[in-house]
Design an enzyme around this catalytic site. Structure first.
Site, short mmCIF file in Angstrom:
data_model
loop_
_atom_site.label_atom_id
_atom_site.label_comp_id
_atom_site.label_asym_id
_atom_site.label_seq_id
_atom_site.Cartn_x
_atom_site.Cartn_y
_atom_site.Cartn_z
CG PHE A 91 -1.95 1.01 1.35
CD1 PHE A 91 -3.14 0.88 0.67
CD2 PHE A 91 -1.77 2.11 2.20
CE1 PHE A 91 -4.16 1.83 0.81
CE2 PHE A 91 -2.78 3.06 2.34
CZ PHE A 91 -3.97 2.92 1.64
CG LEU A 138 -1.52 7.19 1.61
CD1 LEU A 138 -2.29 7.72 0.40
CD2 LEU A 138 -2.49 6.86 2.75
CB SER A 173 -0.18 12.36 9.54
OG SER A 173 0.55 11.48 10.35
NE ARG A 175 13.70 -11.52 39.49
CZ ARG A 175 14.61 -11.29 40.46
NH1 ARG A 175 14.54 -11.97 41.59
NH2 ARG A 175 15.55 -10.39 40.27
CD GLN A 189 -1.71 -1.86 48.37
OE1 GLN A 189 -1.15 -0.82 48.71
NE2 GLN A 189 -2.80 -2.34 48.97
CD GLN A 224 11.04 0.38 34.94
OE1 GLN A 224 11.33 0.56 33.76
NE2 GLN A 224 11.80 0.81 35.93
CD GLU A 271 -3.11 0.64 8.62
OE1 GLU A 271 -4.34 0.69 8.79
OE2 GLU A 271 -2.48 -0.42 8.53
CD GLU A 324 0.56 12.85 17.82
OE1 GLU A 324 1.17 12.70 18.90
OE2 GLU A 324 0.66 12.04 16.87
#
Length: 390
Positions: free
Chosen positions: A115, A117, A124, A270, A281, A339, A366, A370
């Protein structure tokens, strides 16, 4: 399927796809060369009947395929999606001759589509395309480029960041046939890779699938190569993107779920600080948040796909919302998973190292995040104006 749950048959099919991805497709992906088209993998997708489903499925089924394959083998998911993206304009808008020539090969995995484009100065903002399609009244009759009618065009300019370039067998190319007309002056053409004047260069990108640039030096095309109508190519492009945007979200959800499941397994085993990581927690709450966001993204993707299949009028807004939330969520989930795994997740070959490289691009291609926000806002205000006018 309701917009909130899959039925048992759909769940079983997704499980089968995950198994296929892990057992049959991932081994093919692992021996492929990064940055090159993995043709054995594409052929395997054809042999399994998955490429055929690209053209016989609705948006929801496409989403389920992409999510399930992404969970087990992102390379297989991407190869499938790029075949669909490159060939869907031909399937939906191509002539009988174009469909007969190319779609059987796409379905069986012997021909690779792309494709085309984006351009160096029109990513964009697709309406700003500059690849020029200038009238060529000297094209004669015959079977080659620029043939089949008394008039045609010569394509001159560049395309950039094109997935599957420069190794694809044919390209759906969007070019400007009417200067200064914005979105209303773009036409779509089917351009075989061996067309004289068409050359390509691979680009070294972070994504493992092939991406390249294309150069058009007076490439001849005729009305036989036209996809749809003259100056109506932007509609072809947007129709394709509206179909595939929810499924980009599904790709992202598949990656997020794979990262989440790896994190659940790791944090439950772990040991640290006198217990397992899941006993902390802060870790447990973070995992709960990631799971909630992943499920929310999944449901929004399913809702957008169901809206497309129903032919609802608000598909552009729903598709943009689905892609926006799912791709941003996947980035967050994969980053958090890295992380929580620590340094081991950065080691080359680790699942999360792979996902970390894969997850970044969908927030750009695609339609960048933004752009999706712009689409959503435009659609919301347009709806408000319509309601005020009633």
């Amino acid at each position: 399927m309701s917009e909130f749950a899959l039925d048992p048959k759909e769940l079983q099919w997704c499980a089968e796809l995950r198994a296929l991805a892990a057992e049959r497709l991932r081994p093919l992906a692992e021996v492929g060369e990064p940055g090159r088209i993995n043709r054995p993998l594409v052929r395997a997708l054809g042999e399994l009947g998955l490429l055929e489903r690209l053209f016989s499925s609705g948006s929801l089924e496409l989403c389920l395929m992409r999510e399930s394959l992404a969970y087990g083998c992102t390379e297989a998911e991407t190869a499938l999606a790029l075949q669909g993206l490159g060939a869907h304009p031909v399937h939906a808008h191509g002539s009988p001759a174009q469909r007969a020539r190319w779609l059987p090969q796409v379905r069986e995995g012997s021909a690779v589509a792309a494709f085309a484009l984006s351009e160096p100065d029109a990513g964009s903002d697709a309406a700003a395309l500059a690849l020029a399609a200038e009238r060529d009244t000297g094209a004669g009759s015959g079977s080659g480029a620029g043939h089949g009618s008394a008039d045609g065009w010569r394509l001159t300019g560049e395309k950039c960041w094109i997935s599957n370039a420069p190794e694809a067998d044919f390209y759906t190319v969007f070019a400007r046939t009417t200067p200064g007309a914005g979105a209303r002056g773009v036409s779509a053409f089917l351009v075989p890779a061996d067309r004289p004047g068409l050359t390509g260069t691979p680009l070294d990108m972070i994504s493992p699938h092939p991406i390249g640039a294309l150069a058009f030096d007076g490439v001849r095309v005729s009305r036989d190569d036209l996809i749809g109508e003259v100056d109506r190519g932007f509609r072809v492009a947007m129709g394709t993107l509206n179909l595939f945007r929810p499924s980009v979200g599904a790709f992202a959800v598949g990656m997020a779920q794979a990262a989440l499941d790896a994190t659940l397994s790791h944090t439950s085993q772990r040991r640290a600080f006198g217990g397992t990581l899941k006993d902390l927690q802060s870790v447990a709450h973070q995992v709960a948040e990631l799971a909630t966001r992943t499920e929310a993204a999944r449901l929004l993707v399913y809702a957008a796909a169901a809206a497309y299949d129903r032919g609802d009028p608000d598909v552009p807004r729903r598709a943009a919302m689905a892609k926006l939330l799912a791709t941003e969520t996947a980035q967050q989930v994969v980053d958090a998973a890295v992380q929580l795994h620590g340094a081991r997740a950065l080691q080359r070959g680790h699942l999360l190292e792979h996902l970390y490289r894969e997850v970044r691009a969908p927030r750009i291609y695609e339609g960048a995040t933004e752009v999706q926000r712009t689409i959503i806002a435009k659609e919301l205000y347009a709806q408000l104006d319509e309601e005020a006018a009633e």
